[in-house]
Design a protein around this motif. Structure first.
Motif, short mmCIF file in Angstrom:
data_model
loop_
_atom_site.label_atom_id
_atom_site.label_comp_id
_atom_site.label_asym_id
_atom_site.label_seq_id
_atom_site.Cartn_x
_atom_site.Cartn_y
_atom_site.Cartn_z
N ALA A 1 27.38 13.75 -0.73
CA ALA A 1 27.76 13.38 -1.87
C ALA A 1 26.86 13.73 -3.09
O ALA A 1 26.96 13.37 -4.14
N GLY A 2 26.28 14.75 -2.88
CA GLY A 2 25.63 15.76 -4.02
C GLY A 2 24.30 15.62 -4.36
O GLY A 2 23.71 16.08 -5.24
N LEU A 3 23.62 14.61 -3.62
CA LEU A 3 22.16 14.40 -3.80
C LEU A 3 21.24 15.39 -3.05
O LEU A 3 21.73 16.00 -1.87
N THR A 4 20.14 15.84 -3.51
CA THR A 4 19.26 16.72 -2.90
C THR A 4 18.28 15.99 -2.25
O THR A 4 17.42 14.83 -2.72
N VAL A 5 18.23 16.07 -0.93
CA VAL A 5 17.10 15.41 0.16
C VAL A 5 16.17 16.31 0.56
O VAL A 5 16.36 17.28 1.07
N ASP A 6 15.06 15.79 0.31
CA ASP A 6 13.68 16.53 0.85
C ASP A 6 13.31 16.41 2.20
O ASP A 6 13.33 17.26 3.07
N THR A 7 13.14 15.07 2.66
CA THR A 7 12.48 14.71 3.74
C THR A 7 13.21 13.47 4.49
O THR A 7 13.44 12.54 3.89
N VAL A 8 13.17 13.33 5.61
CA VAL A 8 13.58 12.33 6.47
C VAL A 8 12.26 11.49 7.19
O VAL A 8 11.72 12.37 7.74
N ASN A 9 12.38 10.19 7.07
CA ASN A 9 10.72 9.74 7.45
C ASN A 9 11.04 8.12 7.89
O ASN A 9 11.97 7.68 7.73
N GLY B 1 4.51 17.91 17.55
CA GLY B 1 4.72 18.99 16.77
C GLY B 1 6.01 18.84 15.95
O GLY B 1 6.35 19.38 14.95
N LYS B 2 6.95 17.80 16.50
CA LYS B 2 8.19 17.49 15.62
C LYS B 2 7.69 16.47 14.54
O LYS B 2 8.60 16.42 13.88
N TYR B 3 6.68 15.89 14.55
CA TYR B 3 6.59 14.88 13.70
C TYR B 3 4.86 15.05 12.98
O TYR B 3 4.08 15.72 13.54
N LYS B 4 4.83 14.59 11.77
CA LYS B 4 3.42 14.67 11.07
C LYS B 4 3.36 13.39 10.09
O LYS B 4 4.35 12.68 9.72
N ILE B 5 1.83 13.04 10.04
CA ILE B 5 1.78 12.07 8.91
C ILE B 5 2.08 12.78 7.70
O ILE B 5 1.67 13.67 7.44
N SER B 6 2.83 11.58 6.84
CA SER B 6 3.39 12.20 5.55
C SER B 6 2.39 12.50 4.58
O SER B 6 1.37 11.65 4.54
N THR B 7 2.61 13.53 3.57
CA THR B 7 1.66 13.84 2.43
C THR B 7 1.83 12.49 1.48
O THR B 7 1.27 12.26 0.74
N LEU B 8 3.14 11.89 1.74
CA LEU B 8 3.55 10.65 0.73
C LEU B 8 2.68 9.50 0.91
O LEU B 8 2.25 8.82 -0.25
N SER B 9 2.32 9.33 2.30
CA SER B 9 1.49 8.06 2.63
C SER B 9 1.12 8.10 3.91
O SER B 9 1.93 8.77 4.72
N ASN B 10 -0.06 7.57 4.27
CA ASN B 10 -0.60 7.84 5.61
C ASN B 10 0.11 6.58 6.53
O ASN B 10 0.21 6.71 7.77
N ASP C 1 0.89 -1.29 0.03
CA ASP C 1 -0.01 -0.06 0.02
C ASP C 1 0.85 1.21 -0.03
O ASP C 1 0.52 2.38 -0.66
N THR C 2 1.93 1.23 0.76
CA THR C 2 2.91 2.36 0.81
C THR C 2 3.65 2.45 -0.46
O THR C 2 3.45 3.72 -0.99
N LYS C 3 4.00 1.51 -0.96
CA LYS C 3 4.65 1.50 -2.38
C LYS C 3 3.72 2.29 -3.37
O LYS C 3 4.04 3.15 -4.12
N ASN C 4 2.33 1.73 -3.47
CA ASN C 4 1.42 2.15 -4.41
C ASN C 4 1.07 3.64 -4.32
O ASN C 4 0.95 4.48 -5.12
N ASP C 5 1.14 4.15 -2.87
CA ASP C 5 1.20 5.60 -2.51
C ASP C 5 2.21 6.50 -3.28
O ASP C 5 1.96 7.45 -3.87
N LEU C 6 3.33 5.74 -3.17
CA LEU C 6 4.60 6.72 -3.40
C LEU C 6 4.44 6.79 -5.09
O LEU C 6 5.03 7.68 -5.77
N GLU C 7 4.10 5.52 -5.71
CA GLU C 7 4.14 5.46 -7.10
C GLU C 7 3.20 6.59 -7.78
O GLU C 7 3.44 7.06 -8.85
N LYS C 8 1.93 6.72 -6.96
CA LYS C 8 1.10 7.62 -7.70
C LYS C 8 1.64 9.17 -7.79
O LYS C 8 1.05 9.66 -8.57
N THR C 9 2.59 9.43 -6.94
CA THR C 9 3.42 10.65 -7.15
C THR C 9 4.73 10.46 -7.87
O THR C 9 5.52 11.52 -7.78
N GLY C 10 4.59 9.55 -8.56
CA GLY C 10 5.82 9.31 -9.30
C GLY C 10 7.22 9.01 -9.02
O GLY C 10 8.17 9.34 -9.54
#
Length: 308
Positions: free
Chosen positions: A198-206, A247-256, A99-108
């Motif tokens: 290493a030169g990568l752009t990282v958005d979030t840690v989850n 306040g330091k954590y939230k349900i991700s918009t990537l997947s519940n 289910d999590t993989k499917n959620d992430l695939e929906k956003t490319g």
């Protein structure tokens, strides 16, 4: 002694040990029986999750054998058996990851989840370690090449505590414990910085936390229930409320199923001091990245024992 990654004659301290030393916390020893049980179940979770994101899932029986072989190789004598992990429990675990993989695939997003080891030398080597290294469970990459770090976490719900008490231990800081989520944030922030060096752009840690109920009889562990952490609820209290209040954590918009962590400020300061920042001239540093087919660590042996 400590466990190290090894590259040629160089030793890289494990990220978890490095952070524990920096924060003055004692690592749980392998003699801790509760920790050994948790590691045995956690390895089962990790193997399944990584394979699902690779698209290469195998049978329940094969994962049981793989987990037992790995645990025994590391000196952990706790076992899973065909009768102690039902097909229903296995299917529930597979569904969470699918289910999590499917959620992430929906956003490319596309995925890398195959023993990705990231490392960096330390500015001034301490003791026998030339740097630090760690293995990530999963990175998800969007169409713009931006990375999301996602780590799999097994959390036991053993019935002796209420759901509220369990979630408090995960999220709420008290005088007697550091919440699990803060320890997760330290680890994931360090991975983020290593990838950025290493030169990568990282958005979030989850984290993708999975709630398991299990018990042991002798050295056999029986897993009776598996569910996503956010579905653990009781009257008047649930995960969404817990993360909102802290306040330091939230349900991700990537997947519940995913919890987004706030970067850990003190860990960032440690990284600046010990490793340099992404803004510094890195010409004098050895390349820090050891995954994605780039500069594979030769003879990398997680958990190799080296006397210190």
């Amino acid at each position: 002694g400590k466990s190290f990654y090894k590259k040629g004659k160089e030793l890289f301290e494990r990220v978890s040990n490095y952070i524990a030393d920096k924060f003055g916390e004692k690592q749980i020893t392998k003699e801790n029986e509760a920790a050994k049980k948790g590691q045995a179940v956690g390895n089962f979770v990790d193997f399944i999750g990584r394979d699902i994101f690779k698209g290469a899932v195998v049978s329940r029986e094969e994962y049981i054998r793989e987990t037992n072989d790995y645990n025994q190789d590391k000196g952990n004598t706790y076992l899973l058996t065909d009768s102690s992990v039902s097909q229903e429990v296995f299917d529930s675990m597979v569904k969470i990851f699918t289910d999590t993989k499917n959620d992430l695939e929906k956003t490319g997003h596309t995925f890398l989840s195959d023993d990705m080891t990231v490392s960096s030398p330390i500015k001034e080597a301490v003791g026998k370690a030339n740097g630090v290294a760690g293995t990530l469970d999963l990175i998800a990459i969007n169409k713009e090449g931006v990375v999301q770090i996602i780590d799999f976490k097994n959390i036991i719900f053993n019935g002796s505590l209420t759901n509220t008490q369990h979630l408090d231990k995960v999220f709420t800081k008290t005088d007697t414990w550091t919440p699990k989520a803060e320890a997760w944030a330290r680890q994931q922030t360090m991975y983020k910085r290593l990838l950025e060096l290493a030169g990568l752009t990282v958005d979030t840690v989850n984290v993708l936390p999975i709630s398991t109920e299990y018990k042991s009889e002798g050295n056999v562990i029986t897993i009776s229930k598996v569910s996503p952490l956010h579905k653990r609820k009781e009257k008047g209290y649930n995960l969404t409320k817990a993360v909102d209040e802290e306040g330091k954590y939230k349900i991700s918009t990537l997947s519940n199923n995913i919890i987004e962590l706030e970067e850990h400020e003190r860990t960032n300061d440690i990284m600046d001091n010990d490793f340099g920042s992404v803004d510094e001239d890195m010409d004098n540093y050895a390349p820090p990245l050891d995954f994605m087919g780039l500069q594979d660590i030769e003879g990398a042996i997680p958990n190799q024992k080296v006397d210190t």
